[in-house]
Design an enzyme around this catalytic site. Structure first.
Site, PDB file in Angstrom:
ATOM      1  N   ASP A  82       0.832  -1.212   0.000  1.00  0.00           N
ATOM      2  CA  ASP A  82       0.000   0.000   0.000  1.00  0.00           C
ATOM      3  C   ASP A  82       0.858   1.250   0.000  1.00  0.00           C
ATOM      4  OD1 ASP A  82       0.835  -0.648   2.697  1.00  0.00           O
ATOM      5  OD2 ASP A  82      -0.545   0.896   3.412  1.00  0.00           O
ATOM      6  N   GLU A 177       0.202  -1.229   5.644  1.00  0.00           N
ATOM      7  CA  GLU A 177       1.242  -0.815   6.593  1.00  0.00           C
ATOM      8  C   GLU A 177       1.063   0.644   6.971  1.00  0.00           C
ATOM      9  OE1 GLU A 177       5.122   0.778   8.046  1.00  0.00           O
ATOM     10  OE2 GLU A 177       3.932   1.437   6.349  1.00  0.00           O
TER      11      GLU A 177
HETATM   12 ZN    ZN Z   1       6.745   2.180   4.230  1.00  0.00          ZN
END
Ligand code: ZN
Length: 409
Positions: A82, A177
């Site tokens: 992401d 994340e």
């Molecule tokens: Zn990162």
């Protein structure tokens, strides 16, 4: 090593922006667009045990150990798919600046968006290298697609070059994340690595195994509203009381005034009326003892003010968010030593720096997978001025391969 750049340019064009506050996993369905590509490419290059978790959006795969190395530790490399919701992640138009001349870079002629060396002085150190930049309207996504591309290039290289001797290698790609949830559904058991590295850092040479201990705190103050004309001795203004709380925290221990190993209290949001006021804080410190002391200070101020204004006036909710992975890594310092050695052997100067934040690697370390963080070659993450150095990315692929070789026995 051209492959890593080709991978990278392909991946950054796939929008994988994650979303804060989403209740689904992954937080945005479009992250699957990259996961599918990666799973397909891993299959195509001949990786084994390719698992694509279609529900949670994780991708895992193996590169089998060289002959005679099946007893070597299983080593993992992890990156997140992401990109940060802090800047636009759709419509990324990467451009390669060949043989960078050290001057300001015009990112967008039409919109007159320029990356100035005066604002980003470290640019000068890239003179003569190839930089990959944005068109000034989106982030680049080097965080962390540079890491993804590097791991994919390493995997392909190892599969094609049987003469490079290594133990079993596991690769893992995670969603979310950037919104703090990348480790949530990471299957440490299925992954089955003894040790791993996240490839999610910045400048070439950076190597990180210390991060903050972090906690979140919410302070709620209950006041009493009375008509201001008749308030004498009766009104209790929650906004003023919460200001008093803030004023008792050490004024220099804030993000804007600290660096390196210095911890802080950060007032992140504040809202209120006379009746009720709420403040949200984050508390950070690398040192566990100082971290505990900081939380203690919060309680002490709350207790003092409750004695002053009456029990129940101040309510404090404190919750730990994550811990410094140092205590987990210290038992396996070969992870740091081998990474340093690999860099030095390839002419890269290692720079061990404390992370002023948390990482998925920290969460994974406490989930039983010791996991320091390696550089990706990217800079200025989470913004329109993000860029990556193509030459450094190629070098990092070599570093990953060299680390794999070090765990061959
Ligand atoms: Zn990162």
């Amino acid at each position: 090593m051209e492959k890593v750049i080709e991978n990278f340019l392909q991946y950054v064009k796939i929008d994988t922006e994650s979303a804060e506050g989403s209740v689904s996993t992954p937080s945005t369905q479009k992250q699957h667009d990259l996961a599918k590509v990666l799973a397909g490419q891993l299959e195509a290059m001949g990786a084994e045990e390719v698992v694509y978790d279609r529900e949670r959006c994780y991708v895992y795969a193996s590169i089998p150990a060289s002959e005679g190395c099946t007893g070597a530790p299983v080593l993992g490399f992890i990156a997140h798919m992401d990109t940060s919701p802090a800047a636009a992640g759709a419509g990324v138009k990467p451009r390669i600046v060949k043989d960078y001349d050290g001057n300001d870079i015009v990112l967008n002629e039409e919109k007159q968006i320029v990356m100035h060396v005066a604002d980003f002085p470290e640019l000068a150190s890239y003179t003569g290298k190839r930089l990959i930049v944005t068109d000034g309207t989106t982030l680049l996504g080097a965080d962390d697609k540079a890491g993804v591309a590097e791991i994919m290039a390493m995997a392909e290289y190892l599969l094609q070059h049987q003469e490079v001797v290594h133990g079993k290698i596991r690769v893992g790609f995670t969603p979310d994340e950037e919104v703090g949830n990348g480790a949530d559904y990471f299957d440490v058991k299925l992954f089955g690595a003894d040790y791993a590295y996240t490839v999610d850092g910045g400048r070439l040479g950076e190597l990180e195994y210390e991060n903050f201990n972090g906690a979140g705190a919410k302070v709620t103050v209950y006041g009493r509203s009375v008509h201001p004309g008749e308030a004498k001795g009766k009104m209790r203004n929650a906004i003023l009381m919460i200001q008093e709380f803030q004023s008792m925290l050490p004024p220099a221990e804030i993000p804007a005034h600290t660096c390196g190993y210095e911890g802080f209290y950060h007032l992140d949001s504040l809202k209120g009326t006379v009746e009720k006021a709420e403040a949200e804080y984050i508390i950070r410190d690398h040192d566990k003892e100082k971290f505990e002391k900081r939380k203690e200070t919060f309680w002490q101020i709350g207790n003092y003010l409750n004695e002053k204004y009456g029990e129940g006036t101040f309510e404090i909710d404190l919750e730990d968010s994550y811990y410094n992975m140092k205590e987990m890594i210290e038992k396996h310092m070969h992870l740091v030593e081998n990474a340093k050695e690999a860099m030095e052997e390839l002419g890269v100067e290692p720079a061990v720096v404390p992370i002023r934040g948390g990482t998925d690697g920290a969460r994974l370390s406490f989930m039983g997978l010791p996991c320091p963080n390696l550089c990706t070659g990217g800079q200025n993450f989470h913004g329109r001025f993000e860029y990556a150095c193509a030459d450094d990315m190629e070098k990092i692929v070599e570093v990953l391969i060299r680390i794999a070789e070090k765990y061959a026995k």
